[in-house]
Design a protein around this motif. Structure first.
Motif, mmCIF file in Angstrom:
data_model
loop_
_atom_site.group_PDB
_atom_site.id
_atom_site.type_symbol
_atom_site.label_atom_id
_atom_site.label_comp_id
_atom_site.label_asym_id
_atom_site.label_seq_id
_atom_site.Cartn_x
_atom_site.Cartn_y
_atom_site.Cartn_z
ATOM 1 N N LEU A 222 37.440 43.211 23.888
ATOM 2 C CA LEU A 222 37.647 44.530 23.285
ATOM 3 C C LEU A 222 37.189 44.565 21.826
ATOM 4 O O LEU A 222 36.579 45.542 21.375
ATOM 5 N N ARG A 223 37.459 43.497 21.095
ATOM 6 C CA ARG A 223 37.043 43.468 19.684
ATOM 7 C C ARG A 223 35.521 43.371 19.562
ATOM 8 O O ARG A 223 34.922 44.001 18.681
ATOM 9 N N LEU A 224 34.897 42.601 20.443
ATOM 10 C CA LEU A 224 33.437 42.564 20.465
ATOM 11 C C LEU A 224 32.867 43.930 20.841
ATOM 12 O O LEU A 224 31.865 44.382 20.275
ATOM 13 N N ALA A 225 33.518 44.584 21.798
ATOM 14 C CA ALA A 225 33.050 45.905 22.234
ATOM 15 C C ALA A 225 33.179 46.933 21.124
ATOM 16 O O ALA A 225 32.310 47.799 20.964
ATOM 17 N N LEU A 226 34.245 46.866 20.344
ATOM 18 C CA LEU A 226 34.420 47.811 19.241
ATOM 19 C C LEU A 226 33.331 47.616 18.185
ATOM 20 O O LEU A 226 32.768 48.588 17.668
ATOM 21 N N ALA A 227 33.027 46.344 17.880
ATOM 22 C CA ALA A 227 31.936 46.087 16.930
ATOM 23 C C ALA A 227 30.605 46.592 17.485
ATOM 24 O O ALA A 227 29.789 47.178 16.756
ATOM 25 N N GLN A 228 30.400 46.382 18.787
ATOM 26 C CA GLN A 228 29.163 46.850 19.415
ATOM 27 C C GLN A 228 29.092 48.374 19.409
ATOM 28 O O GLN A 228 28.010 48.955 19.265
ATOM 29 N N ALA A 229 30.226 49.029 19.551
ATOM 30 C CA ALA A 229 30.246 50.494 19.527
ATOM 31 C C ALA A 229 29.780 51.022 18.175
ATOM 32 O O ALA A 229 29.038 52.004 18.101
ATOM 33 N N TRP A 230 30.211 50.378 17.099
ATOM 34 C CA TRP A 230 29.755 50.796 15.774
ATOM 35 C C TRP A 230 28.259 50.520 15.607
ATOM 36 O O TRP A 230 27.545 51.289 14.952
ATOM 37 N N LEU A 231 27.771 49.427 16.189
ATOM 38 C CA LEU A 231 26.336 49.145 16.116
ATOM 39 C C LEU A 231 25.531 50.201 16.872
ATOM 40 O O LEU A 231 24.483 50.656 16.397
ATOM 41 N N PHE A 232 26.019 50.588 18.033
ATOM 42 C CA PHE A 232 25.310 51.579 18.843
ATOM 43 C C PHE A 232 25.427 52.986 18.255
ATOM 44 O O PHE A 232 24.681 53.878 18.667
ATOM 45 N N LEU A 233 26.373 53.181 17.325
ATOM 46 C CA LEU A 233 26.537 54.504 16.729
ATOM 47 C C LEU A 233 25.257 54.967 16.035
ATOM 48 O O LEU A 233 24.849 56.129 16.172
ATOM 49 N N THR A 275 39.149 49.439 11.851
ATOM 50 C CA THR A 275 39.441 49.623 13.279
ATOM 51 C C THR A 275 39.631 48.273 13.980
ATOM 52 O O THR A 275 40.475 48.138 14.866
ATOM 53 N N ASP A 276 38.868 47.266 13.563
ATOM 54 C CA ASP A 276 39.044 45.926 14.139
ATOM 55 C C ASP A 276 40.412 45.358 13.783
ATOM 56 O O ASP A 276 41.050 44.698 14.608
ATOM 57 N N ALA A 277 40.871 45.610 12.545
ATOM 58 C CA ALA A 277 42.189 45.118 12.141
ATOM 59 C C ALA A 277 43.297 45.783 12.958
ATOM 60 O O ALA A 277 44.278 45.128 13.339
ATOM 61 N N VAL A 278 43.150 47.067 13.234
ATOM 62 C CA VAL A 278 44.145 47.763 14.071
ATOM 63 C C VAL A 278 44.177 47.160 15.465
ATOM 64 O O VAL A 278 45.247 46.903 16.039
ATOM 65 N N LEU A 279 42.997 46.889 16.026
ATOM 66 C CA LEU A 279 42.937 46.263 17.351
ATOM 67 C C LEU A 279 43.499 44.847 17.304
ATOM 68 O O LEU A 279 44.100 44.375 18.271
ATOM 69 N N GLY A 280 43.327 44.168 16.167
ATOM 70 C CA GLY A 280 43.904 42.840 16.015
ATOM 71 C C GLY A 280 45.425 42.866 16.051
ATOM 72 O O GLY A 280 46.060 41.959 16.616
ATOM 73 N N LEU A 281 46.021 43.898 15.464
ATOM 74 C CA LEU A 281 47.479 44.033 15.529
ATOM 75 C C LEU A 281 47.939 44.259 16.971
ATOM 76 O O LEU A 281 48.957 43.706 17.410
ATOM 77 N N ALA A 282 47.180 45.089 17.710
ATOM 78 C CA ALA A 282 47.506 45.299 19.122
ATOM 79 C C ALA A 282 47.367 44.005 19.908
ATOM 80 O O ALA A 282 48.165 43.729 20.819
ATOM 81 N N GLU A 283 46.390 43.190 19.551
ATOM 82 C CA GLU A 283 46.204 41.913 20.241
ATOM 83 C C GLU A 283 47.399 40.986 20.014
ATOM 84 O O GLU A 283 47.901 40.356 20.948
#
Length: 291
Positions: A222-233, A275-283
């Motif tokens: 999920l964290r890799l996907a979030l970073a990839q989403a920003w790249l694809f933006l 956004t990655d930090a927020v996902l890190g808290l969820a993790e």
């Protein structure tokens, strides 16, 4: 014929037994000291301060290089010039819109791509037949560059929001799919067989044993996907966009506004990290609860 209550009790006891066995097998023989957990780095404010050291050094080097005339103002504007560009966009009421629109596109595309990646990854990770049938096709599609999808999405979905969000979803899909399918495929066979011996099968086996075993891998995907989403933006906002940080980046390049271009890069970095930090808290919460 056993009652439903007895069956539920049996399933619960079975799950508890399997979990207890797994914990006992995975537990170390003695306490293992963790220097990071007990030393100075265990304090949050120290970790935060150390994390700001390198950004502060980069900012200082940026300021010194521009003040010394190493680069021209066109090549590398000063931090003050970038800050002034930000204030100008705020006064025009544009900066907040750029940020909000890009963040909305990323979050929607990430959610769609991650859900599809979880579903298809679970299917291929749990079914050998599905892996044989679908694995080669998904692997081939994963190798297609992001920009190659742009003309096709314009042809199919026109130039509205659908094409942009679809491209971001494609970028978010593959990291989740890959990590989930591989993680489920490599769940300890002995653990699965032990759970089946206690009467767990199908959804009960997936919910009780297999999913908790892959929670860390799922969040890594999920964290890799979030970073990839920003790249694809940025690629997504190439599709006839008139707002967004990707548009600001490209428009600034076309108009020679290096100050705005650097502002867009800094904002993408800061918002992406947030956004990655927020996902890190969820993790952390999920690992503590299920893993």
């Amino acid at each position: 014929m056993p009652s439903t209550d007895n069956y539920s009790s049996t399933e619960g006891a079975s799950a508890a037994a399997v979990t207890a066995g797994t914990t006992a097998a995975a537990a170390p023989a003695g306490p293992v000291p963790d220097a990071a957990a007990t030393g100075p780095l265990s304090r949050r404010w120290i970790r935060l301060g150390l994390g700001l050291v390198v950004p502060a050094l980069l900012l200082a080097a940026w300021q010194l290089s521009t003040a010394a005339g190493v680069f021209t103002a066109v090549q590398l504007p000063s931090p003050a010039a970038v800050y002034t560009a930000a204030l100008d966009l705020i006064d025009r009421g544009q900066l907040g819109l750029h940020i909000a629109i890009s963040t909305q596109r990323v979050l929607i595309g990430f959610a769609i791509g991650a859900l599809l990646g979880l579903a298809l990854g679970a299917l291929l990770g749990l079914s050998r037949l599905a892996e044989i049938l679908l694995g080669p096709v998904v692997g081939a599609l994963r190798a297609v560059p992001s920009l190659a999808w742009v003309p096709l999405l314009i042809l199919w979905l026109k130039i509205g929001e659908d094409s942009k969000i679809t491209l971001i979803a494609i970028g978010a899909f593959f990291p989740v799919f890959t990590t989930v399918s591989l993680a489920l495929r490599h769940v300890d066979r002995n653990l699965v067989e032990a759970a089946r011996a206690f009467g767990l099968n199908g959804l009960s086996l997936l919910r009780t044993v297999q999913l908790p075993a892959v929670v860390p891998a799922v969040f890594s995907g999920l964290r890799l996907a979030l970073a990839q989403a920003w790249l694809f933006l940025v690629a997504a906002e190439l599709i006839a966009s008139s707002m967004g940080l990707g548009f600001l980046l490209i428009d600034s390049q076309n108009n020679g506004r290096t100050d705005r271009l650097l502002l867009a890069i800094v904002l993408l970095a800061v918002i992406g990290k947030t956004t990655d930090a927020v996902l890190g808290l969820a993790e952390k919460w999920a690992v503590k609860k299920w893993a």
